[in-house]
Every structure is written in structure tokens, then in C-alpha cells.
Design an enzyme around this catalytic site. Structure first.
Site, short mmCIF file in Angstrom:
data_model
loop_
_atom_site.label_atom_id
_atom_site.label_comp_id
_atom_site.label_asym_id
_atom_site.label_seq_id
_atom_site.Cartn_x
_atom_site.Cartn_y
_atom_site.Cartn_z
N HIS A 242 39.54 47.16 37.30
CA HIS A 242 39.56 47.20 35.92
C HIS A 242 38.03 46.88 35.65
O HIS A 242 37.29 46.06 36.38
CB HIS A 242 40.28 45.95 35.41
CG HIS A 242 40.29 44.67 36.16
ND1 HIS A 242 39.29 43.75 35.85
CD2 HIS A 242 40.84 44.10 37.17
CE1 HIS A 242 39.09 42.82 36.37
NE2 HIS A 242 40.11 42.85 37.44
N ASN A 243 37.58 47.35 34.26
CA ASN A 243 36.15 47.17 33.87
C ASN A 243 35.10 47.84 34.50
O ASN A 243 33.87 47.42 34.50
CB ASN A 243 35.82 45.87 33.49
CG ASN A 243 36.56 44.92 32.49
OD1 ASN A 243 37.89 44.48 32.61
ND2 ASN A 243 36.22 45.38 31.17
#
Length: 340
Positions: A242-243
Site C-alpha cells: 500500500h501507498n
């Protein structure tokens, strides 16, 4: 699908030495060439096969000079390898572009829209409020969640899963079994030793001309977006957390794992089984060798990093030259210690 040699030469901007009206309908290896097939010669190691091949035609470079009689028709181009690659690309696109229409049973929510010349394969699913461009090919058993956008000329191969709110650009290719937009790995440790799930409410943005390999996973952001920028090529079995942000034209080989919130620069080369820790920054044009572990940011552009934990390659090679001789060095040290 059938082409005359004249048509092939026109596609490759080459010249036929022989009958332009001969037809080919298959792409062959030069050592396995048969009538109706077309092959290429770019590596000198395979030159002997050009005098034996039964292929109807062989693509060769302009400077190729045969040392004896050739029984196949030659198509001369500027560079044989590049020319054959162009032919493969043309063949591939021609084959895929012929897929138009809807196979049943399949599902697309009434609130979603799909452009012209598209294809939806059997058992595919498209959720609510999706916007899909022209000439998009969605193969059988693809799942597309709600509010997904897909640009024109993108191909989604069988069994891929595109989760809700994902954005995919134009001219992308998502290979079989890839999962894009699944939950990021987010858990908050509790005082009793358990872990509480942290909702992952962000999305994934994939820009134009990106390739995502089979069974690769790209997690949605906790908040904001996981971003794969223009021209990135990702191999099979890669995990992107994620991210994460992957810069333009970076290539990533199989079994690499990139932890959350790490930023990879432009034009990087990441080999197989690389592990990259979270919240790091990797400079543009960094090359990371196979099985390397990256635990801190790479700040200088253009470095080659190798080893575990990854250090600058020259320093690693110097250290390794000592490491591989440790047994001998230890024995010599013990002998010295025995002396009065």
C-alpha cells in the site's frame, strides 16, 4: 491469418529477395522452420540453420552475406532482431484486435459504460459506475469492481481481479491472475498482543503503457493512492504494498516485494527476489541485483546495489573478495599464533 511476403516487407520496411507473392501464416524458430512459416536470423550461432531451414522466408539484416546457397526467401531489414520483434508485435495486436463483442453469460452493471470495439469474455463481471474506453479487451473470468476506470486499448487477461476504485490507463496489459487494489497489509498492535485491522480506503492508480505480470498483487493505499507510473513493466509474482509509488519506465522482475509507502524512482531496474523495506526512497536509475535486501534509502542516482543487506556494489565486491578467502586467512592466522 495469412500474409504475403510483400505485405510483411512493407510492415518491416524491408526488401524481399525472391517471390513477394508467397504466403506465410505462422511464426517459426529458424531451426524448426517449415513451409508456410517465417523466421529470423540475428545471432551468428544460428547461422548454420539458414541453409537447412524449411521456412518459407527468413528475416535477415541488411549486411548478412550467405556463405553458400540459401533455399529460403530472404527479407532484408535494417536489424533482423528488431524487425522480427516488430512482426511479433503486429501479429499480437492483429490477433487481439479481432476480438470484439460480448460472450454470454457475462455481467456489466447498467450504470457502467464501455467504449466501441471492446470485448467482454464469458463469466466476466463489471460492477457499478465503471467507465471503460474504446478497444478494451476483457477476457473470461475477469472481475472488475465498482467505480473502476480503464483507458482505451488496454487488455485484461483471464482471471485478473481489478478491485473497486482502481484507475488503469490506456495501452496497459494486465496478465492472468493479477490482483489490483486488494487491501494493503495494515494492522494496529493492541495491548493484549492481538492486531486490529486498519481499513484500507485508498485506491490504485496505474498510468499508461504499464504491464502487470501474472499473479502479481498491487495493494490499494490505506489513504490516497498506490501509484504505478507511465511505462512501468512488472514481472510475474511481484508484491507491491500500500501507498508505494513506482516511477516511470522502471522494470521489476519476479518475486520482488516492495513494502508500504516506499517510493521507487524513474528508470530503475529491480532484479528477481529483491526485498525492499517500507518508507524508503530509491533514486532514479538505480539498479538492484537479484536477492538484494534494501533496508535504507538509496539517495544517489545511477548506483548499482547488490547483496544483503544491500550496499554499494563496488564495496560489496571488495568485501566478498575477503569473505571467500576467510578459511585460508583463518588457517594462516592460527599458524602465526603457534609461532613463538
Amino acid at each position: 491469418m495469412e500474409f504475403t511476403l510483400g505485405q510483411v516487407a512493407a510492415i518491416l520496411q524491408g526488401k524481399v529477395e525472391g517471390d513477394e507473392k508467397q504466403k506465410v501464416y505462422r511464426l517459426d524458430k529458424i531451426q524448426e522452420g517449415k513451409s508456410g512459416g517465417i523466421s529470423f536470423l540475428s545471432n551468428e550461432k544460428y547461422q548454420a540453420f539458414i541453409y537447412e531451414t524449411k521456412a518459407t522466408a527468413v528475416i535477415v539484416s541488411e549486411n548478412f552475406i550467405p556463405t553458400k546457397a540459401v533455399n529460403t526467401t530472404l527479407i532484408r531489414v535494417k536489424d533482423a532482431y528488431s524487425g522480427f520483434s516488430t512482426l511479433l508485435e503486429y501479429y499480437n495486436q492483429f490477433t487481439k484486435s479481432s476480438m470484439v463483442g460480448v460472450q454470454e453469460p457475462s455481467f456489466m452493471d447498467i450504470s457502467s459504460e464501455m467504449g466501441k470495439d471492446g470485448f467482454r469474455g464469458i463469466y466476466s463481471h463489471i460492477g457499478k459506475e465503471c467507465v471503460i474506453g474504446d478497444n478494451v479487451k476483457i477476457h473470461p473470468q475477469v472481475y472488475i469492481g465498482d467505480r473502476v476506470t480503464i483507458g482505451s486499448n488496454t487488455i485484461i487477461h483471464p482471471g485478473a481481479k481489478i478491485c473497486s476504485d482502481t484507475s488503469i490507463g490506456s495501452n496497459c496489459e494486465i496478465h492472468p491472475g493479477a490482483t489490483i487494489g486488494s487491501d494493503g497489509f495494515g494492522f494496529a498492535p493492541q495491548s493484549d498482543g492481538s492486531y486490529k485491522p486498519i481499513p484500507q480506503i485508498g485506491n490504485v492508480i496505474i498510468e499508461d503503457h504499464v504491464s502487470v505480470g501474472a499473479n502479481t498483487t498491487i495493494d490499494c493505499a490505506t489513504m490516497g493512492s498506490t501509484i504505478i507510473k507511465k511505462g512501468v513493466k512488472i514481472d510475474n509474482l511481484v508484491q507491491i504494498a500500500h501507498n508505494v509509488t513506482i516511477g516511470e519506465n522502471t522494470v521489476i522482475a519476479s518475486q520482488t516485494g516492495i513494502s508500504g509507502s516506499t517510493e521507487i524512482g524513474k528508470n530503475c531496474i529491480i532484479a528477481g527476489q529483491v526485498g525492499i523495506s517500507g518508507h524508503l526512497k530509491i533514486a532514479d536509475k538505480t539498479t538492484i541485483g537479484a536477492k538484494t535486501g534494501i533496508s535504507k534509502s538509496v539517495k544517489n542516482t545511477g548506483q548499482t546495489i547488490f547483496g544483503y543487506i544491500g550496499i554499494e556494489m563496488k564495496n560489496f565486491l571488495k568485501s566478498y573478495s575477503i569473505f571467500k578467502n576467510l578459511d585460508d586467512l583463518e588457517n594462516r592466522l592460527r599458524e602465526l599464533e603457534k609461532k613463538p
